[in-house]
Design a protein around this motif. Structure first.
Motif, PDB file in Angstrom:
ATOM      1  N   SER A  41       4.890  16.371  -1.947  1.00  0.00           N
ATOM      2  CA  SER A  41       6.156  16.409  -2.682  1.00  0.00           C
ATOM      3  C   SER A  41       6.229  15.304  -3.730  1.00  0.00           C
ATOM      4  CB  SER A  41       7.326  16.271  -1.711  1.00  0.00           C
ATOM      5  OG  SER A  41       7.251  15.017  -1.078  1.00  0.00           O
ATOM      6  N   GLY A  42       5.399  14.259  -3.586  1.00  0.00           N
ATOM      7  CA  GLY A  42       5.357  13.216  -4.607  1.00  0.00           C
ATOM      8  C   GLY A  42       6.512  12.241  -4.493  1.00  0.00           C
ATOM      9  N   PHE A  43       6.411  11.162  -5.230  1.00  0.00           N
ATOM     10  CA  PHE A  43       7.382  10.073  -5.126  1.00  0.00           C
ATOM     11  C   PHE A  43       8.558  10.318  -6.063  1.00  0.00           C
ATOM     12  CE2 PHE A  43       8.939   5.935  -6.603  1.00  0.00           C
ATOM     13  CZ  PHE A  43       9.341   5.402  -5.393  1.00  0.00           C
ATOM     14  N   THR A  44       9.769  10.326  -5.521  1.00  0.00           N
ATOM     15  CA  THR A  44      10.964  10.533  -6.342  1.00  0.00           C
ATOM     16  C   THR A  44      11.948   9.405  -6.093  1.00  0.00           C
ATOM     17  OG1 THR A  44      10.629  12.849  -5.837  1.00  0.00           O
ATOM     18  CG2 THR A  44      12.634  12.274  -7.031  1.00  0.00           C
ATOM     19  N   PRO A  45      12.126   8.496  -7.041  1.00  0.00           N
ATOM     20  CA  PRO A  45      12.893   7.281  -6.770  1.00  0.00           C
ATOM     21  C   PRO A  45      14.393   7.464  -6.991  1.00  0.00           C
ATOM     22  CG  PRO A  45      11.938   7.169  -8.930  1.00  0.00           C
ATOM     23  CD  PRO A  45      11.572   8.506  -8.394  1.00  0.00           C
TER      24      PRO A  45
ATOM     25  N   LYS B 121      11.495  12.840 -10.961  1.00  0.00           N
ATOM     26  CA  LYS B 121      10.112  12.502 -10.633  1.00  0.00           C
ATOM     27  C   LYS B 121       9.279  12.359 -11.901  1.00  0.00           C
ATOM     28  CE  LYS B 121       8.340  15.104  -7.433  1.00  0.00           C
ATOM     29  NZ  LYS B 121       7.688  16.271  -6.844  1.00  0.00           N
ATOM     30  N   ASN B 122       9.390  13.342 -12.804  1.00  0.00           N
ATOM     31  CA  ASN B 122       8.582  13.293 -14.031  1.00  0.00           C
ATOM     32  C   ASN B 122       9.008  12.133 -14.911  1.00  0.00           C
ATOM     33  OD1 ASN B 122       7.264  15.527 -13.181  1.00  0.00           O
ATOM     34  ND2 ASN B 122       8.621  16.944 -14.241  1.00  0.00           N
ATOM     35  N   SER B 123      10.320  11.925 -14.968  1.00  0.00           N
ATOM     36  CA  SER B 123      10.826  10.848 -15.805  1.00  0.00           C
ATOM     37  C   SER B 123      10.279   9.517 -15.316  1.00  0.00           C
ATOM     38  CB  SER B 123      12.343  10.847 -15.759  1.00  0.00           C
ATOM     39  OG  SER B 123      12.842   9.688 -16.318  1.00  0.00           O
ATOM     40  N   PHE B 124      10.237   9.364 -13.982  1.00  0.00           N
ATOM     41  CA  PHE B 124       9.769   8.095 -13.417  1.00  0.00           C
ATOM     42  C   PHE B 124       8.297   7.869 -13.743  1.00  0.00           C
ATOM     43  CE2 PHE B 124       7.978   5.641  -9.833  1.00  0.00           C
ATOM     44  CZ  PHE B 124       8.679   4.472 -10.034  1.00  0.00           C
ATOM     45  N   LYS B 125       7.523   8.959 -13.664  1.00  0.00           N
ATOM     46  CA  LYS B 125       6.100   8.822 -13.987  1.00  0.00           C
ATOM     47  C   LYS B 125       5.938   8.290 -15.407  1.00  0.00           C
ATOM     48  CE  LYS B 125       3.951  12.339 -11.098  1.00  0.00           C
ATOM     49  NZ  LYS B 125       3.670  13.750 -11.080  1.00  0.00           N
ATOM     50  N   LYS B 126       6.730   8.889 -16.318  1.00  0.00           N
ATOM     51  CA  LYS B 126       6.600   8.470 -17.721  1.00  0.00           C
ATOM     52  C   LYS B 126       7.096   7.046 -17.898  1.00  0.00           C
ATOM     53  CE  LYS B 126       7.046  13.094 -19.660  1.00  0.00           C
ATOM     54  NZ  LYS B 126       8.054  13.998 -20.195  1.00  0.00           N
ATOM     55  N   LEU B 127       8.143   6.690 -17.148  1.00  0.00           N
ATOM     56  CA  LEU B 127       8.684   5.326 -17.247  1.00  0.00           C
ATOM     57  C   LEU B 127       7.610   4.324 -16.813  1.00  0.00           C
ATOM     58  CD1 LEU B 127      11.205   3.433 -17.576  1.00  0.00           C
ATOM     59  CD2 LEU B 127      11.507   3.667 -15.123  1.00  0.00           C
ATOM     60  N   MET B 128       6.910   4.662 -15.731  1.00  0.00           N
ATOM     61  CA  MET B 128       5.860   3.745 -15.256  1.00  0.00           C
ATOM     62  C   MET B 128       4.785   3.584 -16.317  1.00  0.00           C
ATOM     63  SD  MET B 128       5.035   3.953 -11.255  1.00  0.00           S
ATOM     64  CE  MET B 128       4.541   5.633 -11.137  1.00  0.00           C
ATOM     65  N   LYS B 129       4.414   4.716 -16.943  1.00  0.00           N
ATOM     66  CA  LYS B 129       3.352   4.618 -17.950  1.00  0.00           C
ATOM     67  C   LYS B 129       3.825   3.814 -19.148  1.00  0.00           C
ATOM     68  CE  LYS B 129       0.539   8.518 -16.709  1.00  0.00           C
ATOM     69  NZ  LYS B 129       0.669   9.947 -16.641  1.00  0.00           N
TER      70      LYS B 129
ATOM     71  N   PHE C  40      24.276   9.026   5.893  1.00  0.00           N
ATOM     72  CA  PHE C  40      24.484  10.377   5.371  1.00  0.00           C
ATOM     73  C   PHE C  40      23.180  11.044   4.939  1.00  0.00           C
ATOM     74  CE2 PHE C  40      28.997   9.428   5.357  1.00  0.00           C
ATOM     75  CZ  PHE C  40      29.538  10.664   5.677  1.00  0.00           C
ATOM     76  N   GLY C  41      22.080  10.486   5.418  1.00  0.00           N
ATOM     77  CA  GLY C  41      20.823  11.248   5.371  1.00  0.00           C
ATOM     78  C   GLY C  41      20.173  11.403   4.021  1.00  0.00           C
ATOM     79  N   HIS C  42      20.093  10.321   3.238  1.00  0.00           N
ATOM     80  CA  HIS C  42      19.205  10.432   2.078  1.00  0.00           C
ATOM     81  C   HIS C  42      17.776  10.422   2.616  1.00  0.00           C
ATOM     82  CE1 HIS C  42      17.273   9.941  -1.739  1.00  0.00           C
ATOM     83  NE2 HIS C  42      16.689   8.828  -1.341  1.00  0.00           N
ATOM     84  N   ARG C  43      16.940  11.332   2.118  1.00  0.00           N
ATOM     85  CA  ARG C  43      15.634  11.508   2.760  1.00  0.00           C
ATOM     86  C   ARG C  43      14.633  10.482   2.231  1.00  0.00           C
ATOM     87  NH1 ARG C  43      14.267  17.564   1.821  1.00  0.00           N
ATOM     88  NH2 ARG C  43      12.807  17.228   3.516  1.00  0.00           N
ATOM     89  N   PHE C  44      14.725   9.256   2.749  1.00  0.00           N
ATOM     90  CA  PHE C  44      13.869   8.182   2.248  1.00  0.00           C
ATOM     91  C   PHE C  44      12.382   8.488   2.433  1.00  0.00           C
ATOM     92  CE2 PHE C  44      17.746   5.581   2.406  1.00  0.00           C
ATOM     93  CZ  PHE C  44      17.638   4.943   1.189  1.00  0.00           C
ATOM     94  N   SER C  45      12.036   8.959   3.619  1.00  0.00           N
ATOM     95  CA  SER C  45      10.601   9.178   3.875  1.00  0.00           C
ATOM     96  C   SER C  45      10.068  10.300   3.007  1.00  0.00           C
ATOM     97  CB  SER C  45      10.363   9.526   5.342  1.00  0.00           C
ATOM     98  OG  SER C  45      10.358   8.329   6.084  1.00  0.00           O
ATOM     99  N   HIS C  46      10.881  11.333   2.859  1.00  0.00           N
ATOM    100  CA  HIS C  46      10.427  12.489   2.101  1.00  0.00           C
ATOM    101  C   HIS C  46      10.323  12.143   0.616  1.00  0.00           C
ATOM    102  CE1 HIS C  46       9.759  16.718   1.386  1.00  0.00           C
ATOM    103  NE2 HIS C  46      10.602  16.636   0.367  1.00  0.00           N
ATOM    104  N   ARG C  47      11.379  11.541   0.109  1.00  0.00           N
ATOM    105  CA  ARG C  47      11.384  11.210  -1.333  1.00  0.00           C
ATOM    106  C   ARG C  47      10.350  10.129  -1.659  1.00  0.00           C
ATOM    107  NH1 ARG C  47      13.242  15.366  -2.392  1.00  0.00           N
ATOM    108  NH2 ARG C  47      15.433  15.914  -2.633  1.00  0.00           N
ATOM    109  N   GLY C  48      10.081   9.266  -0.683  1.00  0.00           N
ATOM    110  CA  GLY C  48       9.107   8.206  -0.940  1.00  0.00           C
ATOM    111  C   GLY C  48       7.699   8.636  -0.609  1.00  0.00           C
TER     112      GLY C  48
ATOM    113  N   ILE D  22       0.838  -1.203   0.000  1.00  0.00           N
ATOM    114  CA  ILE D  22       0.000   0.000   0.000  1.00  0.00           C
ATOM    115  C   ILE D  22       0.875   1.255   0.000  1.00  0.00           C
ATOM    116  CG2 ILE D  22      -0.259   0.225   2.510  1.00  0.00           C
ATOM    117  CD1 ILE D  22      -3.166   0.446   0.136  1.00  0.00           C
ATOM    118  N   ALA D  23       2.062   1.135   0.563  1.00  0.00           N
ATOM    119  CA  ALA D  23       2.936   2.311   0.636  1.00  0.00           C
ATOM    120  C   ALA D  23       3.474   2.705  -0.722  1.00  0.00           C
ATOM    121  CB  ALA D  23       4.111   2.030   1.578  1.00  0.00           C
ATOM    122  N   SER D  24       3.351   1.801  -1.712  1.00  0.00           N
ATOM    123  CA  SER D  24       3.935   2.139  -3.003  1.00  0.00           C
ATOM    124  C   SER D  24       2.902   2.725  -3.953  1.00  0.00           C
ATOM    125  CB  SER D  24       4.553   0.892  -3.640  1.00  0.00           C
ATOM    126  OG  SER D  24       3.534  -0.017  -3.980  1.00  0.00           O
ATOM    127  N   LEU D  25       1.670   2.942  -3.453  1.00  0.00           N
ATOM    128  CA  LEU D  25       0.625   3.505  -4.314  1.00  0.00           C
ATOM    129  C   LEU D  25       1.018   4.920  -4.737  1.00  0.00           C
ATOM    130  CD1 LEU D  25      -2.391   3.190  -5.283  1.00  0.00           C
ATOM    131  CD2 LEU D  25      -3.000   4.425  -3.234  1.00  0.00           C
TER     132      LEU D  25
END
Length: 1916
Positions: free
Chosen positions: A1526-1530, A1410-1418, A1509-1517, A980-983
């Motif tokens: 902020s939307g999902f940024t992989p 982020k935009n690139s990933f959206k298009k990749l998914m589509k 070194f603090g990659h912002r997993f929660s924020h980016r995910g 559900i977290a990946s929706l």
């Protein structure tokens, strides 16, 4: 008979009414003065005499003649022949007129100043008949008499003209008495009726010929047409085609038929009339019924803006006035053009008719065209004479109409016969049978007024027939044959032309025209001409009266019309079938439909279910639908068929499917056929309550179409009336039964017979018949009121879905004809206005249905002549009928709700993880196919989707489980799920399911694990439930706080969504920092930091946290005993966690491994270590997002660090994260500089500054910091001066051997490409391939162009590997390169003395990712399938730019690797230092250091660079509500993809497999583990996640860290392990980074519908266990096949087709289990194997490409990168590795090399072995050896008995040649024989060499073996 002329007028210029030169006409005289009763005098003739206006002219003009047409109030046409001549006016008259005018007008008009002025005068003849030439002659004669002053009185001529009577038409009526004999004819004055040539056929001729004379010595023959129903055209049609051409006239023809406005322009009035006449003539048999004005006077031009269609002619003089007409088609006869406005669309004739018509027309008008290209054209190809050509053209149009309307009589409904036939045309049926429903032209023609007239005129079955009736009835077959052959058609057309010509000119030979023309001189002598005299009224009237009296006394002229039965022609059905438009292989489809229905009624439901999808597909075809209605009809007994629930459901489903594709017109009559059936099929619901099928098939447009009900009603009435008269017939004529020829009498035939008899019936009989018919219609009307209420009232009358959705009111939208609209009235309006406010109540359904039925009843009853009393009675009945029906329906509705739902597939429960719980009960849904075609069956294989099942929402996942709707794969289970977290996106959709007809609401859910679930809720799911589902989903997807995620809530009640109060969060934060600061003693000696952990009260009740919330203190000490630094991977459990926790962190372990510093007391720290571990950030005060311990240069004190960090974004100052063990160059990471920092940073340090400002001092300290880093490099400290030779060589030569040197690429070139400068250095090949620019833009970098020049000098190493001269001459490379962001570094100045250099690059923005990933998914998981080539997978992939982003990251990483490898340090300083920086830094370490390519190393790398070194997993995910926007940024996924790309290129360098990367990619978004939650170590400590003790976990099955989970799984299964792992020492990887070298990751594309994603291993195990537990039923279906079909999107390939090694390891385990041994771990087995291989290789003289290939660790590189490797999830490897050491050892080495036979021995096909008999036998070994079980194979072909270790074994252990065998005898047990086996199971085999002792499992088996061997021996 008819008068030749009705009125004669003299019209003159009215001098009294002149207005400003605009004259008017007035009627001077008119005869007769009194109107005729049968034809009133038409008004406004004055206007038509001078259509361009009455004007005076200075010169006499020649006399003119034309015929205008006026239509009177009864829509009869009057032909006005106007003969106009000009008379001079004398002065006197004019002056009078001018004087009177001058009173009104100031100045006299200037027209009349010439010597003489002429005024027009018109002689007008008004007639009902159109004889243009006769009129021209008659009026010319009158004028001649006047001008030439002949002796005949004008009164006589006019009187004779007005009393002339001629027949309207003549026919061949031979057997009548001569109608016009001389006695019966008034012989007044000189009005002769001359009979022309009296010959044998006299009577016939006199009918068609009239010779008239007006008594002035003139004679004219009038030829009346034989049949007046055919139009007379003269040459007008041919002229029209000459003037406009074929295409234009066809265009006008179609426009006229489809009711457009047509305007003719010409300067000749007569031509306008002719053109209009011609156009009407080719429209025959249709008659034009709109405005028809061939000559429109200028004064009436506003008529042109009328909204109705028209055909009008206007003089070209008014052309300008016609310009602004927007919707009028203008035909210019003089110019030959037709102008069609843009807004007008003319429907063309349907093909192939259009083409054929054009061909025929061109053969007539231009016969030479056909032979134009021939070398020897035929001598004469002249077109026919005009009048013949005219008829030929008309023949073509007759032929065309015969084809258009063929079979129309079969679609006529006769609804009343007496007193007057009433006939309706069934348009829909006609179009359906002709297969022309789509044809726009025919639709419009049939809807038009002209066709309505055609039906009422030609519909009656008993009337006179004409040429067209004959064509339609008798020539159908002939016309069909002519369709393809234009010459045959041409002959037919010529025959038709002949008939038409004959009709118009019955006697072309007779020409007796003797008419005087005015003499020449009378026309020229203009001066002395007298005025046209006034005629003597009395004299003329006398003529008229006399003639009338004579006519009265004469006996009436009776001309009997020859009536007869109109033949109908062949029925339509045959015609279409012969055209072959019936579907191909329809017979097979019909068979399927029939079988299915039979199964249903025989209650074989399973069979029916299997056929159902095929039936529903077949029902797309018309034949199958008709077949369905016929089949169902056979199962209806006495109007009723009671079914059980299941049958009812199937029948209703088939009906719905059948109706679904029917248009609202119901052109194939399918709804009509179903109508009686839906009221017949029913099921019993309860006591006395029956539900009929109609309540389930209401959702179709056809039921709300008024035309449908009318057609149905009329056809039913026709049947009843036919039955009515058939009865009466039967009574009279039973004896004639045999002679009828067995053909049914059609209703039309009956009607025509009745019409014939009608006059003979008595009045009472007539009245009785009328009454009977009327009551028949009335009873049908009641019946239909009932039927309509059945289909219009919904089952649940509170829901008004049908009427609302289809708007019962918009009949207009369905028909565009003028008739139906005027009758239907505006339904839409009445629907709204009548209802007032009651719409809100439940009664509105009833009201709208009542209104609809009332409208229907009004219409049909008025048309079919129902009496008013009956109509009123109907109106009172209808509301009662509806009300009654509503009451019945309420009961049915109540009961139907209680029905057990139809058996839908059982909902399959999904297996859940431990701790995962359902949040909502299962909801029944359908899984709809999306754009991926594999599962839909389009690419082969069965259609797994759509599937029916349920959607489950759990605390962790969203799961669909169900079965495919296609019964062929109904046993398979389809699973789709994602965490559900990946929706990422949820969208509402509406879906029409192929099985049901209803549009259902659905959801489309997209997940970033590359999954798409597209569901449609089943009708049983209430819409509010779907809404609740969405809300729950949102709550779970975006919890308030990280602690709401599954990783934290696992094991607690799923129904409770945890909301963490923000107040507490802050509190705990404050407390933490307070405690930390308070107890921080800043001493250099011991430091103890203790803190109490604060427990927020909200967690008290949460058991899984309880343990962690016990008071535990963290004390940090800097002095740690050395042993604790050699860290084991397990953490000691202790009550008090000390600083060792921090030390335990990944960073620290790694720093020690790299030798970057130790944690010892500062006093004991050796001074020569260049770096130290600083604890400046231990409280996370310097930088929140950095780890607590950092590596900084030895010489920099902590205070400086605190100052420096301010220059960098987020305080992320540069720290060391890796050191190259060989060159000792270091890799640093930091964020980009703050804007203000940038400037100071690049200022020249020597620039004089008057006041050392704050910024300056910081920048100085910054420089000091960088200098410290540089000086820490050994190469720097060794070299005394910066540019000394020794320094240079020591750096670059001593550290790297010459072979390494050869491998270095030309870094300068790399650098240029990364920075994107223009000059592309040629030949920049390295092992890593070419380098493309980072943007590919190739423009000059914005940064100073001489960056990198020091690097870019050409390095051309000498052949011996020594440095070339150039190396020494140029400047030395920089010691430190700073990779910075191009955008930030603009405007900085590079200092030539600094030892660092800045490389500006363009980084990809987070938004881009982020935009690139959206298009990749589509692209990878499209939501709908598309055929658009611009939307193909590769195009979408390219558009997404994902590969370009990977290319960019990899490129920068490889550059950094090269720089580090050549000994320069690199500092990566991009954006905020936590996205791209992290990617680059991790990739660099992975490429440079083999340690990071192992399990431990990779874990360490991720923990260090990404987590600490603090990659912002929660924020980016976007894991919480706060980060939702902020939307999902992989970013991390991008990194894993890069690792995957490197893995593909270097498959032997990684210890982990591709699956390992996919596993991480899946779980870093799944929130199942806590590893990838939160944004930094600081947040993790604050939540108490960082130091979770292993021992304290209450629920051992819940893993909180993904790494622990992987470790545990890795012990059990080799899924994460890469068998090809054989690393080279210190290998630096340089992958190719071009887009062409990158591959799309399988992770994005693969799907396993059988079990869902394979990344939760517990689920796999559980599913298998469940499968094993269900006992298999004994299968009696015969031998089972071992074959298994693998579907790529359904099966898990790695499981079904494992690779060779995995398979062998599995077999090994299963065998060990069978033997009851404890199976050893796979890893131990594998390691043993590898070691044995290695020792083997050492023994051999050379490394070889043998089966040990994959384990050898010293292959040359080429072989490593391109050598054979096993794809970890491919279809299985082709090389079966010989796991058996013995086996490979047996092959004899030749010259130190093992033979290749080992490689091939595995490939011998086992099929070739003829295994006659096989099985297990115990065999006694040689002397003193024990008995052993072996697998024996008896081979007849090779004549041997072979034995193997096991059944699976391929290597034969030994062979007994049967040739040597002497005998087979029963044996006795010997010592050591297997126990518990009966004696008879032993037998011996005696050979020439020795005796073999065998033991079978039992005596039976032994006997079998002995027999088999014996038979082999005897065969031999």
């Amino acid at each position: 008979m008819a008068r030749l002329a009705d009125y004669f007028l003299v019209v003159t210029y009215d001098l009294d009414k002149r207005v400003e030169g605009e004259g008017q006409g007035r009627i001077l005289q008119r005869f007769p003065e009194k109107d005729w009763e049968d034809s009133p005098f038409p008004q406004g003739i004055e206007l038509f005499c001078q259509p361009s206006g009455w004007q005076l002219v200075p010169e006499r003009q020649p006399a003119s003649f034309f015929v205008a047409v006026l239509t009177d109030i009864n829509s009869d046409r009057n032909y006005c022949a106007c003969f106009t001549f000009w008379e001079g006016l004398d002065r006197l008259q004019l002056q009078k007129a001018e004087a009177s005018e001058a009173d009104e007008v100031d100045e006299a008009p200037a027209v009349v100043q010439s010597a003489q002025v002429f005024a027009p005068k018109s002689l007008v003849l008004v007639s009902r008949l159109d004889y243009t030439e006769v009129f021209r002659n008659c009026l010319g004669l009158i004028y001649t008499v006047h001008v030439d002053s002949l002796s005949v009185p004008l009164e006589t001529v006019v009187g004779n003209l007005l009393t002339c009577i001629i027949p309207i038409a003549g026919g061949s009526q031979i057997n009548e008495s001569p109608v016009c004999s001389l006695e019966k004819v008034p012989q007044v004055l000189a009005c002769d009726w001359l009979l022309a040539c009296l010959q044998p056929g006299q009577e016939e001729r006199e009918e068609s010929l009239r010779t008239i004379t007006l008594g002035a010595g003139d004679r004219q023959v009038i030829q009346t047409p034989i049949d007046d129903s055919l139009p007379v055209s003269g040459t007008s049609v041919a002229q029209l085609f000459r003037q406009l051409g074929i295409i234009n006239v066809l265009c006008l023809f179609c426009a006229a038929l489809t009711e457009h406005k047509i305007l003719f322009l010409s300067s000749s009035y007569q031509r306008l009339t002719d053109a209009c006449r011609g156009l009407l003539a080719i429209m025959f048999p249709l008659k034009y019924s709109f405005t028809y004005v061939p000559i429109l006077p200028g004064k009436l031009l506003e008529v042109l803006s009328t909204p109705t269609p028209f055909i009008i002619g206007v003089n070209s003089f008014f052309r300008s006035e016609t310009q602004e007409l927007l919707d009028v088609i203008i035909a210019d006869l003089d110019g030959g053009t037709v102008t069609i406005p843009e807004c007008v669309h003319i429907s063309p004739l349907p093909e192939p008719l259009l083409q054929q018509t054009q061909t025929l027309l061109s053969m007539i008008l231009d016969p030479e065209l056909e032979f134009a290209d021939q070398a020897f054209p035929p001598p004469s190809t002249q077109p026919s004479a005009l009048k013949i050509q005219d008829k030929e053209i008309r023949g073509v149009f007759l032929w065309l109409f015969a084809r258009l309307f063929q079979g129309y009589r079969w679609c006529l409904h006769i609804i009343r016969i007496h007193p007057e036939p009433v006939i309706r045309f069934h348009k829909a049926a006609f179009l359906g049978q002709r297969a022309l429903t789509e044809d726009d032209f025919l639709m419009k023609v049939l809807d038009g007024m002209a066709f309505a007239g055609f039906v009422s005129e030609r519909g009656p079955p008993y009337r006179a027939t004409d040429l067209f009736d004959d064509l339609i009835a008798n020539q159908v077959e002939r016309i069909r044959q002519e369709e393809t052959c234009p010459h045959k058609a041409m002959n037919h057309v010529k025959e038709l032309a002949e008939q038409l010509f004959k009709n118009e000119n019955p006697y072309p030979a007779v020409a007796m025209h003797k008419v005087q023309r005015p003499s020449e001189n009378s026309q020229t002598t203009t001066q002395n001409q007298t005025q046209f005299p006034g005629l003597d009224d009395v004299a003329v009237q006398l003529f008229i009266d006399h003639a009338a009296a004579k006519l009265r006394t004469a006996p009436p002229v009776v001309k009997v019309e020859l009536k007869g039965m109109v033949p109908s022609g062949p029925p339509l059905g045959d015609t279409v079938d012969r055209n072959g438009s019936v579907m191909a292989n329809s017979a097979r489809r019909l068979e399927v439909v029939r079988n299915c229905i039979t199964y249903i009624f025989e209650n074989k439901m399973l069979e029916a279910k299997k056929l159902m999808p095929a039936v529903l597909r077949a029902l797309k075809g018309r034949a199958a639908r008709i077949c369905l209605t016929q089949e169902l009809n056979q199962h209806v007994l006495q109007n009723r068929a009671v079914l059980d629930d299941q049958q009812f459901d199937y029948i209703v489903r088939m009906m719905n499917c059948t109706l679904q594709d029917c248009s609202h017109m119901d052109e194939h009559g399918i709804a009509a056929n179903l109508l009686p059936l839906v009221t017949a099929f029913c099921r019993k619901l309860g006591a006395g309550i029956t539900q009929f099928a109609y309540s389930c098939v209401q959702e179709h447009m056809v039921w709300t179409t008024m035309q449908f009900w009318e057609a149905m009603f009329y056809s039913d009435v026709q049947n009843h009336i036919r039955a009515l008269y058939l009865e009466t017939e039967d009574n009279n004529s039973e004896q004639q039964d045999g002679s009828a020829g067995g053909r049914e009498i059609s209703a039309l035939d009956l009607a025509s017979e009745q019409n014939r008899l009608w006059p003979t019936l008595s009045k009472e009989m007539q009245a009785e018949r009328v009454q009977k018919e009327e009551s028949t219609v009335f009873s049908q009307a009641i019946h239909y009121a009932n039927r309509m209420s059945y289909l219009l009232l919904p089952l649940d009358t509170s829901k008004n879905r049908l009427l609302r959705s289809s708007g019962l009111g918009d009949v207009e939208s369905v028909s565009n004809s003028y008739v139906t609209n005027s009758i239907a009235g505006s339904m839409a309006e009445s629907y709204d206005t009548e209802s007032g406010f009651e719409d809100a109540e439940s009664s509105d359904v009833a009201n709208s249905v009542v209104r609809f039925i009332n409208r229907f009843v009004d219409k049909v009853c008025n048309e079919s002549g129902v009496t008013n009393e009956h109509l009123k009675a109907l109106h009172t009945m209808i509301p009662d009928i509806v009300q009654m029906h509503i009451e019945t329906l309420d009961a049915v509705h109540r009961e139907s709700k209680r029905l057990p739902p139809i058996q839908k597939p059982k909902l399959l429960r999904p297996t859940l993880l431990p701790g995962e719980e359902l949040v909502m009960d299962a909801m029944r849904v359908h899984l709809i196919p999306d754009g991926r075609e594999e599962a839909t069956g389009l690419m082969g294989g069965p259609p797994l989707l759509p599937a029916e099942g349920a959607i489950f929402l759990t605390t962790y996942r969203l799961i669909f489980r169900g079965t495919p709707t296609d019964p062929l794969v109904g046993e398979q289970v389809v699973t789709r799920s994602f965490p559900i977290a990946s929706l990422t996106k949820e969208k509402r959709i509406s879906v029409t399911l192929p099985m049901d007809q209803f549009v259902q609401e659905g959801l489309q859910l997209r997940s970033c694990t590359f999954q798409l679930i597209k569901i449609a809720f089943d009708e049983e799911v209430a819409s509010d439930l779907a809404e609740v589902f969405r809300k729950h989903m949102h709550k779970l997807r975006y919890p308030q706080h990280v602690q709401g995620t599954f990783a934290f809530t696992v094991g607690q009640c799923g129904k409770l969504a945890v909301e963490h109060k923000t107040k507490d969060k802050n509190q705990s934060l404050k407390t933490l920092s307070k405690n930390l600061v308070k107890s921080a003693k800043r001493t250099i000696g011991r430091q103890y930091v203790t803190r109490k952990k604060y427990s927020p009260p909200t967690w008290e009740n949460r058991s899984s946290f309880q343990s962690e919330l016990d008071e535990d203190e963290i004390s940090v000490s800097e002095e740690v005993d050395q042993s604790s630094l050699t860290l084991s991977s397990t953490i000691r459990s202790s009550d008090r966690q000390t600083m060792s926790n921090v030390v335990e962190r990944a960073c620290c372990r790694d720093y020690q491994r790299l030798g970057l510093g130790t944690l010892s007391n500062s006093l004991t720290r050796s001074k020569n270590e260049p770096f130290r571990i600083s604890t400046v950030n231990r409280m996370y005060t310097v930088c929140r997002s950095y780890p607590g311990l950092l590596i900084v240069p030895q010489s920099i004190p902590d205070t400086t660090i605190q100052r420096i960090c301010r220059c960098y974004r987020q305080n992320r100052f540069p720290v060391v994260c890796w050191r190259n063990s060989r060159t000792k160059a270091v890799l640093l990471r930091s964020a980009g500089l703050h804007a203000k920092g940038v400037v100071g940073f690049f200022k020249s340090p020597n620039a004089p500054s008057s006041v050392p400002s704050q910024a300056d001092s910081t920048s100085l300290e910054q420089e000091k910091y960088l200098q410290a880093i540089i000086s820490s490099m050994p190469s720097y400290s060794e070299s005394s001066g910066r540019n000394t030779l020794s320094g240079f060589t020591s750096t670059h030569m001593s550290t790297s051997d010459s072979s390494d040197k050869l491998r270095q690429p030309k870094i300068g070139a790399l650098m240029k490409q990364v920075m994107g400068t223009k000059e592309d250095v040629p030949g920049t090949f390295s092992r890593g391939g070419k380098w493309g620019s980072i943007r590919g833009s190739g423009r000059l970098s914005a940064y100073n162009p001489d960056v990198g020049t020091r690097l870019a000098g050409k390095e051309s190493p000498q052949p011996n590997g020594g440095p070339s001269e150039a190396l020494f001459l140029r400047q030395q490379k920089a010691y430190l390169y700073i990779i910075g962001d191009k955008a930030q570094l603009k405007g900085g100045k590079q200092d030539s003395f600094q030892q660092w250099e800045v490389v500006p690059i363009e980084v990809c923005d987070v938004r881009q990712v982020k935009n690139s990933f959206k298009k990749l998914m589509k692209a990878c998981v499209p939501s709908t399938s598309t055929t658009d080539p611009n939307m193909s997978f590769l195009r979408c992939l390219e558009d997404s730019e994902w590969m370009a982003l990977l290319h960019r990251v990899l490129q920068v990483s490889v550059l950094v690797v090269e720089l580090l490898d050549t000994g320069s340090s690199v500092m990566v300083s991009l954006e905020d230092g936590w996205d791209v920086t992290t990617q680059v830094v991790s990739l660099v370490q992975l490429l440079s250091d083999p340690y990071y390519r192992t399990f431990d190393g990779f874990r360490l790398l991720v923990e260090k660079e990404w987590l600490s070194f603090g990659h912002r997993f929660s924020h980016r995910g976007a894991q919480t509500l706060g980060s939702q926007s902020s939307g999902f940024t992989p970013v991390f996924l991008q990194f894993l993809d890069c690792v995957h790309q490197i893995h593909l290129q270097f498959p032997m360098e990684f210890e982990f497999s591709q699956y390992y990367l996919k596993f991480l990619a899946y779980h870093y978004v799944s929130n199942r583990f806590r590893t990838f939650l939160l944004d930094s170590d600081y947040e993790r400590i604050e939540l108490g996640v960082l130091y979770e003790e292993k021992g304290e976990r209450k629920s051992p099955q819940v893993c909180k860290s993904v790494w622990d989970y992987i470790d545990r799984l890795n012990k059990k299964t080799p899924i994460f392990y890469n068998y090809m792992f054989s690393p080279e020492d210190e290998e630096v990887l340089r992958p190719y980074t071009f887009i062409s070298n990158l591959k799309v990751w399988e992770f994005y594309m693969e799907e396993t519908l059988s079990e869902g994603p394979s990344y939760d291993w517990e689920l796999r195990g559980r599913q298998e266990r469940i499968a094993e537990e269900t006992p298999e039923k004994p299968d009696s279906s015969g031998p089972k096949s071992h074959r298994h079909i693998v579907w790529p999107c359904y099966d898990s390939l790695s499981k079904v087709v494992p690779d060779a090694i995995t398979k062998l390891l599995q077999d090994l385990q299963s065998l060990e289990a069978e033997l009851g041994q404890t199976s050893e771990k796979w890893k131990d087995t594998w390691d043993k194997m590898k070691n044995s291989q290695k020792t083997e290789i050492k023994l051999e003289s050379k490394p070889s490409f043998s089966s040990s290939l994959l384990m050898s660790s010293n292959l040359s590189h080429q072989r490593r990168s391109q050598g054979v490797y096993l794809q970890e999830s491919g279809v299985g490897s082709s090389i079966n590795l010989a796991m058996d050491c013995e086996a490979s050892a047996t092959s004899t080495p030749v010259a130190g090399r093992p033979s290749t036979s080992t490689l091939y021995s595995q490939f011998q096909s086992t099929e070739s072995e003829n295994r006659s008999f096989e099985g297990i036998l115990f065999k006694k070994g040689a002397l003193l050896k024990p008995w052993k079980p072996r697998w024996f194979v008896l081979d007849k072909t090779k004549h041997q008995l072979r034995y193997y270790e096991t059944r699976q074994d391929k290597e034969c252990k030994g062979v007994i040649e049967l040739a040597d065998v002497e005998s087979v005898i029963p044996g006795t047990p010997t010592m050591g024989a297997p126990k518990n086996i009966e004696e008879k199971a032993f037998f011996d085999l005696k050979t020439t060499k020795r005796v073999y002792n065998f033991c079978a499992q039992d005596s039976l088996n032994a006997q079998l073996w002995m027999d088999s061997v014996q038979s082999c021996l005897s065969d031999a």
